[in-house]
Scaffold this motif. Structure first.
Motif, PDB file in Angstrom:
ATOM      1  N   LEU A  35       0.808  -1.208   0.000  1.00  9.56           N
ATOM      2  CA  LEU A  35       0.000   0.000   0.000  1.00  9.56           C
ATOM      3  C   LEU A  35       0.846   1.265   0.000  1.00  9.56           C
ATOM      4  O   LEU A  35       2.036   1.237   0.302  1.00  9.56           O
ATOM      5  N   GLY A  36       0.205   2.361  -0.339  1.00  9.35           N
ATOM      6  CA  GLY A  36       0.865   3.666  -0.350  1.00  9.35           C
ATOM      7  C   GLY A  36       0.061   4.634  -1.193  1.00  9.35           C
ATOM      8  O   GLY A  36      -0.872   4.249  -1.889  1.00  9.35           O
TER       9      GLY A  36
ATOM     10  N   GLY B   4      -3.087   8.950   3.969  1.00 12.30           N
ATOM     11  CA  GLY B   4      -3.968  10.101   3.979  1.00 12.30           C
ATOM     12  C   GLY B   4      -5.419   9.728   4.154  1.00 12.30           C
ATOM     13  O   GLY B   4      -6.308  10.482   3.770  1.00 12.30           O
ATOM     14  N   VAL B   5      -5.685   8.544   4.722  1.00 16.62           N
ATOM     15  CA  VAL B   5      -7.058   8.090   4.927  1.00 16.62           C
ATOM     16  C   VAL B   5      -7.199   7.576   6.352  1.00 16.62           C
ATOM     17  O   VAL B   5      -6.212   7.188   6.995  1.00 16.62           O
TER      18      VAL B   5
ATOM     19  N   LEU C 244      -2.369   4.951   9.205  1.00 17.25           N
ATOM     20  CA  LEU C 244      -3.031   5.035   7.906  1.00 17.25           C
ATOM     21  C   LEU C 244      -3.084   6.471   7.399  1.00 17.25           C
ATOM     22  O   LEU C 244      -2.863   6.727   6.215  1.00 17.25           O
ATOM     23  N   GLU C 245      -3.350   7.398   8.277  1.00 23.07           N
ATOM     24  CA  GLU C 245      -3.387   8.804   7.857  1.00 23.07           C
ATOM     25  C   GLU C 245      -2.005   9.282   7.447  1.00 23.07           C
ATOM     26  O   GLU C 245      -1.855  10.040   6.485  1.00 23.07           O
TER      27      GLU C 245
ATOM     28  N   HIS D 107      -3.826  -6.640  10.422  1.00 23.06           N
ATOM     29  CA  HIS D 107      -4.869  -6.271  11.373  1.00 23.06           C
ATOM     30  C   HIS D 107      -4.426  -5.155  12.299  1.00 23.06           C
ATOM     31  O   HIS D 107      -5.224  -4.308  12.708  1.00 23.06           O
ATOM     32  N   GLN D 108      -3.140  -5.111  12.605  1.00 21.75           N
ATOM     33  CA  GLN D 108      -2.633  -4.022  13.445  1.00 21.75           C
ATOM     34  C   GLN D 108      -2.639  -2.705  12.684  1.00 21.75           C
ATOM     35  O   GLN D 108      -2.985  -1.649  13.239  1.00 21.75           O
ATOM     36  N   ALA D 109      -2.277  -2.753  11.414  1.00 17.71           N
ATOM     37  CA  ALA D 109      -2.291  -1.532  10.601  1.00 17.71           C
ATOM     38  C   ALA D 109      -3.704  -0.997  10.455  1.00 17.71           C
ATOM     39  O   ALA D 109      -3.931   0.221  10.513  1.00 17.71           O
ATOM     40  N   LYS D 110      -4.677  -1.886  10.280  1.00 16.33           N
ATOM     41  CA  LYS D 110      -6.055  -1.433  10.110  1.00 16.33           C
ATOM     42  C   LYS D 110      -6.564  -0.717  11.347  1.00 16.33           C
ATOM     43  O   LYS D 110      -7.372   0.229  11.251  1.00 16.33           O
ATOM     44  N   ALA D 111      -6.097  -1.124  12.512  1.00 12.50           N
ATOM     45  CA  ALA D 111      -6.545  -0.512  13.761  1.00 12.50           C
ATOM     46  C   ALA D 111      -5.778   0.761  14.109  1.00 12.50           C
ATOM     47  O   ALA D 111      -6.174   1.486  15.030  1.00 12.50           O
TER      48      ALA D 111
END
Length: 251
Positions: free
Chosen positions: A54-55, A246-247, A241-242, A232-236
């Motif tokens: 991702l990126g 940027g989301v 993520l921001e 799963h850690q990144a999603k939380a």
């Protein structure tokens, strides 16, 4: 930088020491001619593991996949699949070694029927193997006599994925397979991908779907790995993520 992105991840479909699809990328620097896009990219995906790459736009995600299949200029680094070095091999030999690739452009042969498109992916396998594609994507079976140019965008994406799978890759690279598709088609496609028993590297703008699908995640920025870890850690981690995308995903 070498990142063990898949370390400790429970790879879907990886069973025992004989499982195939271990993908090891180390110190990968590549681009187009003398223009360098990737610098020192590294990650490992265990056999049967699922990695989301991702990126933000333009950070080198598509270039990474294109480099793995031999479509860019590699300046340094190693690309190994099940211990075999692929970096110096032509694209055809990498495919023969087990790398499957579904590009963002889909590359469906519009003048051929669905079935004729699928036949090009058989790589010497018997024609009866086409039933594997129709089982995974029943819609393709219904439209097997239609031309590639008559398909919807979602059907073309199904066709592109099915054609790649008929070659029996041990590792499948997917470049934004959900781009431009209706939500219901995205659901169908991701459900089919979740059935796969192979290593998968997924580049996708729909971050929530990508992180739900993946075991591990690597974030790229300006051609470098800036974070790697469990999906799963990144999603939380909304701050993560921001910072890198940027989301912020909905709770």
């Amino acid at each position: 930088m070498r990142t063990e992105a898949g370390a400790g991840a429970a790879g879907a479909g990886a069973a025992g020491a004989d499982a195939k699809g271990l993908l090891e990328i180390a110190g990968l620097s590549a681009g187009y001619g003398r223009t360098l896009i990737l610098e020192g990219v590294g990650f490992t995906v265990p056999a049967g593991g699922r990695l989301a790459l991702l990126g933000r736009n333009g950070v080198g995600k598509t270039t990474t996949l294109a480099t793995l299949v031999g479509q860019t200029t590699r300046h340094a680094g190693s690309i190994r699949l099940d211990g075999v070095e692929l970096g110096a091999l032509p694209s055809s030999a990498r495919a023969a070694a087990g790398l499957g690739y579904v590009p963002q452009t889909r590359d469906v042969f519009k003048s051929l029927t669905v079935e004729e498109n699928l036949v090009t992916g058989l790589k010497g396998r018997p024609r009866a193997a086409l039933e594997e594609a129709y089982s995974l994507f029943p819609r393709l079976g219904e439209r097997r006599r239609n031309g590639g140019g008559e398909l919807s965008g979602g059907e073309q994406q199904m066709l592109s994925v099915a054609r790649a799978l008929l070659g029996r890759p041990t590792a499948l690279l997917l470049d934004e397979p959900l781009e431009g598709l209706a939500p219901v088609i995205c659901d169908q496609l991701m459900a089919a991908l979740s059935q796969l028993d192979m290593t998968v590297v997924l580049v996708e703008q729909q971050v929530d779907r990508a992180l739900d699908f993946a075991d591990s995640v690597v974030f790229l920025d300006r051609g470098r790995v800036v974070h790697a870890g469990p999906a799963h850690q990144a999603k939380a981690d909304h701050a993560l993520l921001e910072r890198h995308l940027g989301v912020a995903l909905a709770a």
